[in-house]
Design a protein around this motif. Structure first.
Motif: not given
Length: 263
Positions: A16-19, A6-10, A181-182, A90-98
């Motif tokens: 990290x960025x997702x490539x 889970x990459x949601x910031x705290x 993006x969103x 983009x959807x995947x990255x959002x769901x996983x907190x990037x």
């Protein structure tokens, strides 16, 4: 598939960025590309988006993910085009907190050594960072003359039709802030091929985004066949023409309206 963190910031944590790397029949390139990306930038994770490649690229991707926790795989049922692959990423990255996503080709044409500079442009306040072949410091290597002419011509035509200042509107190596993006109504994007890059550039310009071009050297793929086709070219020509016509019509109406007010 690896366990996805889970990459949601705290607090002040910078996630990290997702490539995102779309693949279709890239078994000869994907291992080298992923390894180079992970080595070239410690701020990134990798998401391979495979459209059920018949050559076994998806199996190789799964093996990479099993061996490295920074690699993830999104399997899709069929080949649906570059645009759909990136929208899924983009959807995947959002769901996983990037919070940042980078688009990168699987064929080795994009140098992972440029990743830090793309991300630094976002750190400096840009909403979009485009790896540009056509600004000072940028270049293209090993392309046939007709391919270079097509790319250059597409850029000139697009900039003229849409009034864009971006020099490399078709560039496929770019980084986005996901929160920006969103705001671009991604659910209305239907561009399939490389026109997807023009589409998002045009939307970002209209939204008033800070778009910065970072010079890169683009090198022709190491192995495998290019996905460029006549249908992709026609799609771009048709979409840019209709977007441009609508844009110029709005400009004309605005000019006439201002003239009536001033008169």
């Amino acid at each position: 598939m690896s366990q996805t963190p889970d990459r949601r910031p705290t607090g002040n944590d910078t996630s990290p960025a997702i490539v995102a790397i779309p693949t279709y029949n890239e078994r000869d390139n994907i291992e080298t590309t992923v390894a180079a990306a992970l080595t070239g930038c410690d701020r990134i994770d990798v998401l391979i988006v495979d459209d059920s490649s018949p050559d076994g690229t998806g199996d190789i991707a799964d093996a990479l993910a099993a061996a490295e926790t920074r690699v993830h795989v999104l399997h899709r049922a069929e080949k649906q085009g570059l645009g759909a692959a990136y929208l899924a990423a983009f959807d995947w990255a959002t769901q996983h907190g990037y919070r940042t996503v980078v688009e990168m080709d699987a064929d080795g044409s994009h140098d992972p050594a440029d990743l830090p500079r793309l991300l630094e442009a976002l750190d400096d306040g840009a909403d979009v960072a485009i790896g540009s072949r056509y600004i000072p410091g940028g270049a293209v290597r090993n392309w046939a003359l007709h391919r270079l002419a097509l790319s250059r011509g597409a850029g000139v035509f697009t900039r003229a039709m849409l009034g864009l200042k971006v020099k490399d509107v078709t560039a496929g190596y770019r980084a986005y802030r996901l929160d920006g993006l969103h705001k671009l109504q991604l659910d209305t994007v239907n561009s399939v091929g490389y026109c997807f890059q023009i589409d998002l550039t045009w939307r970002a310009v209209k939204a008033g985004f800070d778009i910065r071009e970072v010079p890169i050297v683009f090198t022709e793929r190491r192995a495998g066949a290019s996905k460029m086709s006549g249908a992709i070219t026609v799609e771009a020509l048709w979409n840019v023409s209709r977007w441009g016509l609508a844009h110029r019509t709005r400009q004309l109406k605005d000019a006439l309206r201002r003239g009536r007010i001033e008169g």
